[in-house]
Design a protein around this motif. Sequence first.
Motif, mmCIF file in Angstrom:
data_model
loop_
_atom_site.group_PDB
_atom_site.id
_atom_site.type_symbol
_atom_site.label_atom_id
_atom_site.label_comp_id
_atom_site.label_asym_id
_atom_site.label_seq_id
_atom_site.Cartn_x
_atom_site.Cartn_y
_atom_site.Cartn_z
ATOM 1 N N UNK A 13 0.841 -1.196 0.000
ATOM 2 C CA UNK A 13 0.000 0.000 0.000
ATOM 3 C C UNK A 13 0.877 1.247 0.000
ATOM 4 N N UNK A 14 0.362 2.377 -0.498
ATOM 5 C CA UNK A 14 1.115 3.629 -0.354
ATOM 6 C C UNK A 14 1.417 3.893 1.126
ATOM 7 N N UNK A 15 2.559 4.509 1.429
ATOM 8 C CA UNK A 15 2.961 4.663 2.834
ATOM 9 C C UNK A 15 1.918 5.325 3.727
ATOM 10 N N UNK A 16 1.272 6.392 3.246
ATOM 11 C CA UNK A 16 0.293 7.089 4.089
ATOM 12 C C UNK A 16 -0.919 6.214 4.373
ATOM 13 N N UNK A 17 -1.244 5.308 3.462
ATOM 14 C CA UNK A 17 -2.344 4.372 3.684
ATOM 15 C C UNK A 17 -1.910 3.251 4.620
ATOM 16 N N UNK A 18 -0.702 2.735 4.417
ATOM 17 C CA UNK A 18 -0.175 1.685 5.290
ATOM 18 C C UNK A 18 -0.102 2.156 6.731
ATOM 19 N N UNK A 19 0.179 3.436 6.941
ATOM 20 C CA UNK A 19 0.305 3.989 8.296
ATOM 21 C C UNK A 19 -0.998 3.917 9.070
ATOM 22 N N UNK A 20 -2.132 3.773 8.368
ATOM 23 C CA UNK A 20 -3.434 3.755 9.036
ATOM 24 C C UNK A 20 -3.810 2.371 9.561
ATOM 25 N N UNK A 21 -3.066 1.333 9.181
ATOM 26 C CA UNK A 21 -3.366 -0.006 9.665
ATOM 27 C C UNK A 21 -3.027 -0.135 11.148
ATOM 28 N N UNK A 22 -3.715 -1.046 11.797
ATOM 29 C CA UNK A 22 -3.473 -1.324 13.219
ATOM 30 C C UNK A 22 -2.535 -2.514 13.321
ATOM 31 N N UNK A 23 -1.376 -2.305 13.926
ATOM 32 C CA UNK A 23 -0.400 -3.376 14.104
ATOM 33 C C UNK A 23 -0.306 -3.728 15.582
ATOM 34 N N UNK A 24 -0.264 -5.030 15.861
ATOM 35 C CA UNK A 24 -0.142 -5.487 17.244
ATOM 36 C C UNK A 24 0.897 -6.614 17.313
ATOM 37 N N UNK A 25 1.952 -6.435 18.111
ATOM 38 C CA UNK A 25 2.266 -5.216 18.854
ATOM 39 C C UNK A 25 2.603 -4.067 17.899
ATOM 40 N N UNK A 26 2.693 -2.870 18.440
ATOM 41 C CA UNK A 26 3.021 -1.710 17.612
ATOM 42 C C UNK A 26 4.350 -1.938 16.898
ATOM 43 N N UNK A 27 4.463 -1.414 15.698
ATOM 44 C CA UNK A 27 5.714 -1.514 14.959
ATOM 45 C C UNK A 27 6.824 -0.783 15.710
ATOM 46 N N UNK A 28 8.076 -1.128 15.458
ATOM 47 C CA UNK A 28 9.184 -0.378 16.073
ATOM 48 C C UNK A 28 9.018 1.121 15.815
ATOM 49 N N UNK A 29 9.428 1.931 16.764
ATOM 50 C CA UNK A 29 9.171 3.372 16.690
ATOM 51 C C UNK A 29 9.745 3.998 15.429
ATOM 52 N N UNK A 30 10.936 3.586 15.006
ATOM 53 C CA UNK A 30 11.539 4.167 13.805
ATOM 54 C C UNK A 30 10.691 3.881 12.575
ATOM 55 N N UNK A 31 10.114 2.673 12.528
ATOM 56 C CA UNK A 31 9.267 2.313 11.398
ATOM 57 C C UNK A 31 7.944 3.074 11.436
ATOM 58 N N UNK A 32 7.366 3.217 12.614
ATOM 59 C CA UNK A 32 6.128 4.008 12.743
ATOM 60 C C UNK A 32 6.356 5.441 12.284
ATOM 61 N N UNK A 33 7.474 6.007 12.720
ATOM 62 C CA UNK A 33 7.781 7.387 12.341
ATOM 63 C C UNK A 33 8.008 7.494 10.836
ATOM 64 N N UNK A 34 8.684 6.497 10.246
ATOM 65 C CA UNK A 34 8.954 6.524 8.804
ATOM 66 C C UNK A 34 7.661 6.459 7.993
ATOM 67 N N UNK A 35 6.696 5.691 8.459
ATOM 68 C CA UNK A 35 5.417 5.609 7.767
ATOM 69 C C UNK A 35 4.594 6.886 7.938
ATOM 70 N N UNK A 36 4.877 7.628 8.999
ATOM 71 C CA UNK A 36 4.066 8.793 9.315
ATOM 72 C C UNK A 36 4.497 10.099 8.671
ATOM 73 N N UNK A 37 5.571 10.079 7.863
ATOM 74 C CA UNK A 37 6.083 11.337 7.312
ATOM 75 C C UNK A 37 5.623 11.575 5.872
ATOM 76 N N UNK A 38 4.675 10.754 5.400
ATOM 77 C CA UNK A 38 4.218 10.857 4.021
ATOM 78 C C UNK A 38 2.852 11.525 3.950
ATOM 79 N N UNK A 39 2.609 12.161 2.821
ATOM 80 C CA UNK A 39 1.302 12.785 2.602
ATOM 81 C C UNK A 39 0.891 12.564 1.146
ATOM 82 N N UNK A 40 -0.376 12.270 0.948
ATOM 83 C CA UNK A 40 -0.901 12.157 -0.407
ATOM 84 C C UNK A 40 -1.208 13.537 -0.957
#
Length: 436
Positions: free
Chosen positions: A239-266
């Motif tokens: 999925x595009x990064x900004x869409x992938x960032x909306x998925x619920x991961x359990x346990x939470x993804x490593x913080x660096x990966x969460x942050x990397x997914x969160x810096x994108x915008x459509x």
Amino acid sequence: MTSELERTGVVIVGAGFTGLSAALELKRAGIDFLILEARDRVGGRVEAVRNGLGERIDSGGQFLCEDMPEVMALARTRGKTLVETYVDGDFIAHPSMSAIQAERTYHGAMAIRERMNGIEPDDPSIEGMSVATWLERQHDAADAKTAFRSMIEGLWCLPMDRVPLWYLIDNDRRITNEVPELQYSLHETMQSLAEDLSGDLGGRVRLNEPVTRIEHGRQGVLVVSAKGAIEARQVLVALPPATAAKLDFAPALPSALREALGVWESGAVIKILVRYAKPFWRERGLCGMVMWRDLPGLFACDASKDAEHAALVVFIGGPLALRWQGLSAAALRAEVTTRLQDALGPDAGDIIDFSSRDWIQDRWSGGAYSDLVVNMKARKAERTIVAGAPPVHFAASELSPSFPGYVEGAIVAGRLAARKVLADLQSPIATSASGS
């Protein structure tokens, strides 16, 4: 995880060209897999619809060129008919200017882009600098700078002050075509190519099944959708990064990966196909290509399948798309028609069909051709996402080493991701953890 759960080797989330290309690689390797797709169709940001005349038209990604080897090879092997984009005749830069001035403006804008790409992305002098700030410091003619802005906001669909200069340079360097990227479209639509790939996968593609949660651990993954849960050894989030960032991961993804997914915008784009009874612009010695200098992000070109199917495709990108998004269907048609008449003359008002697709708030892939990094400091975001957190992997055209944001990039990204998944499946650690 109970014995009643459905099981497979790999779950792929998303049936765009990235997911489909990855799936075909896994199929060739003999790996069991399933694709879960939220939409009622495959293709992602590639889409075809019927217009008011009953014709099947590309309402999403459409164009390709001979410098895109993977998508060109697929089109040929699948028997698609290439439609060459009509480019004979004069290019219009509106408000009007002479053909010589228009050509000078175009070459001036391209010179700015070439100069930009000559800067090293890690040059400390551009640290924290946006594309807009850099452009302000250039000493080019005003028309060339305006054309450059229209080009950038039209292609990347975000205002230049949101886009880090280092990111655009790095991204643009991977778009290596020497012929125009609008060289060809497919008579059968690009969507038909996605459907062909899906057909090769048989019943392994499941539509209308959005994934809501991914549970992951050393023993594998549990992919949860509204229709149930599937246990797998690996998951590929295509999925595009900004869409992938909306998925619920359990346990939470490593913080660096969460942050990397969160810096994108459509970005924002509205695509329109305007059909005419005849290609009147050709009769006037025009190619049909128009760039509006006073409306950055507005662009049109000939999209006729043949002389009997005359059409212009109009792209509205970036801030302009956001401004025009609130217009009613009638008001948008009136606005676009007026702009076409201003540039091409009164014949542009003789429209026989007007088909519009607003991608701005698309639920499953965001608003434009590609997500962009909008954090000035997020230089490691792409590498971090590609590395993933096995057994959770990520792939998207945005992350491709070749033609990011294009169908070509999606194919390359999908194949590379599949090979990484295969390597992880075959590693001693993964094999031991799965009990194989």
